[in-house]
Design a protein around this motif. Sequence first.
Motif, PDB file in Angstrom:
ATOM      1  N   SER A   1       0.850  -1.190   0.000  1.00 11.15           N
ATOM      2  CA  SER A   1       0.000   0.000   0.000  1.00 11.15           C
ATOM      3  C   SER A   1       0.885   1.239   0.000  1.00 11.15           C
ATOM      4  CB  SER A   1      -0.900  -0.001   1.241  1.00 11.15           C
ATOM      5  OG  SER A   1      -1.739   1.135   1.273  1.00 11.15           O
ATOM      6  N   LYS A   2       0.349   2.341  -0.456  1.00  9.49           N
ATOM      7  CA  LYS A   2       1.135   3.568  -0.469  1.00  9.49           C
ATOM      8  C   LYS A   2       1.475   3.996   0.956  1.00  9.49           C
ATOM      9  CE  LYS A   2       1.270   8.054  -2.839  1.00  9.49           C
ATOM     10  NZ  LYS A   2       0.504   8.991  -3.701  1.00  9.49           N
ATOM     11  N   TYR A   3       0.455   4.106   1.801  1.00 11.18           N
ATOM     12  CA  TYR A   3       0.625   4.398   3.220  1.00 11.18           C
ATOM     13  C   TYR A   3      -0.256   3.418   3.994  1.00 11.18           C
ATOM     14  CZ  TYR A   3       2.241   8.737   1.052  1.00 11.18           C
ATOM     15  OH  TYR A   3       2.881   9.647   0.251  1.00 11.18           O
TER      16      TYR A   3
ATOM     17  N   TYR B   1      13.610   1.827   0.162  1.00 12.57           N
ATOM     18  CA  TYR B   1      12.469   0.976  -0.150  1.00 12.57           C
ATOM     19  C   TYR B   1      12.885  -0.319  -0.847  1.00 12.57           C
ATOM     20  CZ  TYR B   1       7.523  -0.014  -0.735  1.00 12.57           C
ATOM     21  OH  TYR B   1       6.276  -0.590  -0.622  1.00 12.57           O
TER      22      TYR B   1
ATOM     23  N   LYS C   1       9.098  13.839  -2.246  1.00 13.65           N
ATOM     24  CA  LYS C   1       7.955  13.479  -3.072  1.00 13.65           C
ATOM     25  C   LYS C   1       8.097  14.168  -4.423  1.00 13.65           C
ATOM     26  CE  LYS C   1       4.038  12.417  -0.043  1.00 13.65           C
ATOM     27  NZ  LYS C   1       2.661  12.820   0.349  1.00 13.65           N
TER      28      LYS C   1
ATOM     29  N   GLN D   1       4.310  11.376  -5.494  1.00 14.60           N
ATOM     30  CA  GLN D   1       4.820  10.026  -5.239  1.00 14.60           C
ATOM     31  C   GLN D   1       5.995  10.084  -4.262  1.00 14.60           C
ATOM     32  OE1 GLN D   1       3.085   7.424  -6.744  1.00 14.60           O
ATOM     33  NE2 GLN D   1       1.834   9.183  -7.338  1.00 14.60           N
ATOM     34  N   SER D   2       5.889   9.330  -3.176  1.00 20.04           N
ATOM     35  CA  SER D   2       6.993   9.249  -2.216  1.00 20.04           C
ATOM     36  C   SER D   2       8.148   8.476  -2.834  1.00 20.04           C
ATOM     37  CB  SER D   2       6.527   8.560  -0.940  1.00 20.04           C
ATOM     38  OG  SER D   2       5.439   9.241  -0.366  1.00 20.04           O
TER      39      SER D   2
ATOM     40  N   CYS E   1       4.711  -0.404   3.255  1.00 18.76           N
ATOM     41  CA  CYS E   1       4.222   0.895   2.780  1.00 18.76           C
ATOM     42  C   CYS E   1       5.278   1.954   3.081  1.00 18.76           C
ATOM     43  CB  CYS E   1       2.913   1.258   3.476  1.00 18.76           C
ATOM     44  SG  CYS E   1       3.072   1.468   5.275  1.00 18.76           S
TER      45      CYS E   1
ATOM     46  N   ASN F   1       0.792   3.290  -7.655  1.00 21.21           N
ATOM     47  CA  ASN F   1       1.971   3.458  -6.814  1.00 21.21           C
ATOM     48  C   ASN F   1       3.179   3.145  -7.705  1.00 21.21           C
ATOM     49  OD1 ASN F   1       3.786   3.650  -4.711  1.00 21.21           O
ATOM     50  ND2 ASN F   1       2.812   2.084  -3.424  1.00 21.21           N
TER      51      ASN F   1
ATOM     52  N   HIS G   1      -1.665  -2.273  -4.346  1.00 21.20           N
ATOM     53  CA  HIS G   1      -2.678  -1.225  -4.461  1.00 21.20           C
ATOM     54  C   HIS G   1      -2.204  -0.181  -5.474  1.00 21.20           C
ATOM     55  CE1 HIS G   1      -5.258  -2.631  -1.165  1.00 21.20           C
ATOM     56  NE2 HIS G   1      -4.133  -3.022  -0.594  1.00 21.20           N
ATOM     57  N   TYR G   2      -2.863  -0.141  -6.629  1.00 25.63           N
ATOM     58  CA  TYR G   2      -2.514   0.774  -7.709  1.00 25.63           C
ATOM     59  C   TYR G   2      -3.335   2.054  -7.544  1.00 25.63           C
ATOM     60  CZ  TYR G   2      -1.783   2.505 -12.437  1.00 25.63           C
ATOM     61  OH  TYR G   2      -1.431   3.284 -13.514  1.00 25.63           O
TER      62      TYR G   2
END
Length: 386
Positions: free
Chosen positions: A8-10, A85, A75, A79-80, A40, A107, A104-105
Amino acid sequence: MKRVLQISKYMYPFIGGVEQVAKDIANALSEQGYEQKIICFNEDADDGKMVCHKEENTTDFVDGVEVIRVGYKLKIASQSLSLHYKKALDDVMENFKPDVVIFHYANPFVARLLLRHSKENFKLVVYWHFDISKQRFLKLFVHDQTKRLIERADKIVGATPIHVNESEFSKYFGNKKYILPYRIDEKSLILDDIDREKASLIRMKYSGKVLGFFIGRHVPYKGLKYLIAASKELGNINAKFFIAGSGELTESLKAQAAGDDKIEFIGRISASDKRAYLEACDIFTFPSVTKNEAFGLALAEGMYFGMPAVTYHINGSGVNYVNLDGVTGIECPNADVSAYANALKRLIEDEELRTKLGTQARERVLENFTAENFKENMVKLLEEEL
């Protein structure tokens, strides 16, 4: 039992639509005994008990599920980006060895890193929440990468048929489509005696009037200026429209509504007050106008309380799937103030129609958008479709 990794993004305590879905999936699968992890980006957030800081690399637990949070400092195009990562994802892929990855799109930065693992033995579910639209350069830059992600995917999941049939990438989805509607939180909507008393007082105060209710952020895509304009077109009709929430447009909306005593701004309200207004009111006004409104959980909550909804048709939005024109409410041509006013007028003046559509609205939510529906659909996806 399958091991499931969500990307997930967050994640909670950061609150957003995608993050809520990730949390809902985790809860549904925990009930079934799946082994899970979530990875995330970290993000500044505080729920009073859990505090997160965007620059920190941390691991914690949300509802018993391990969450690996990767800190970031930069960012670009919303986008982070993080130098940490890749290692974090590589580690969890190597050590956890997921049977299923739920991505989860949209991302795109993380999609690029995930595709480096494309030859590994896991099933890939891409939960297609929305197309990239605002960031046009980013959209072009990642177009081919997105096609590769779709090719690697075993299933493309959408909250409604609209998500998977009206995306600009739909032509690549083929027979991978799967519908998994979002869910409301029924537990948060259970009325107690205090809520019922508040609802009774609201109805007594506005006895004889038909009551409409909106709750949400006061931002452009929510379309509140069209609701206010429609209310003014209705003149002295016997109704009251409550607008809960706040945002960047609140003051300008109040200025627009000046002189119309049918409109009442009630600000940010407590969970108890929200339940009271949902119980007390007769029509759910939901005038969103762009596909930034991807589904409309607030809309489904209003329908759960037996309110017919008045919505706009939004190309590419799940709102058109949640509220069915002539079945659970009335749908109007997008941004058409007069049509919206006429729809409100029909419902205000026709109690039988209000009751019929409201009853069917509640039935639609109970049949499609509950926690039990969500869990059943999620388990079916993992056990039968993959």
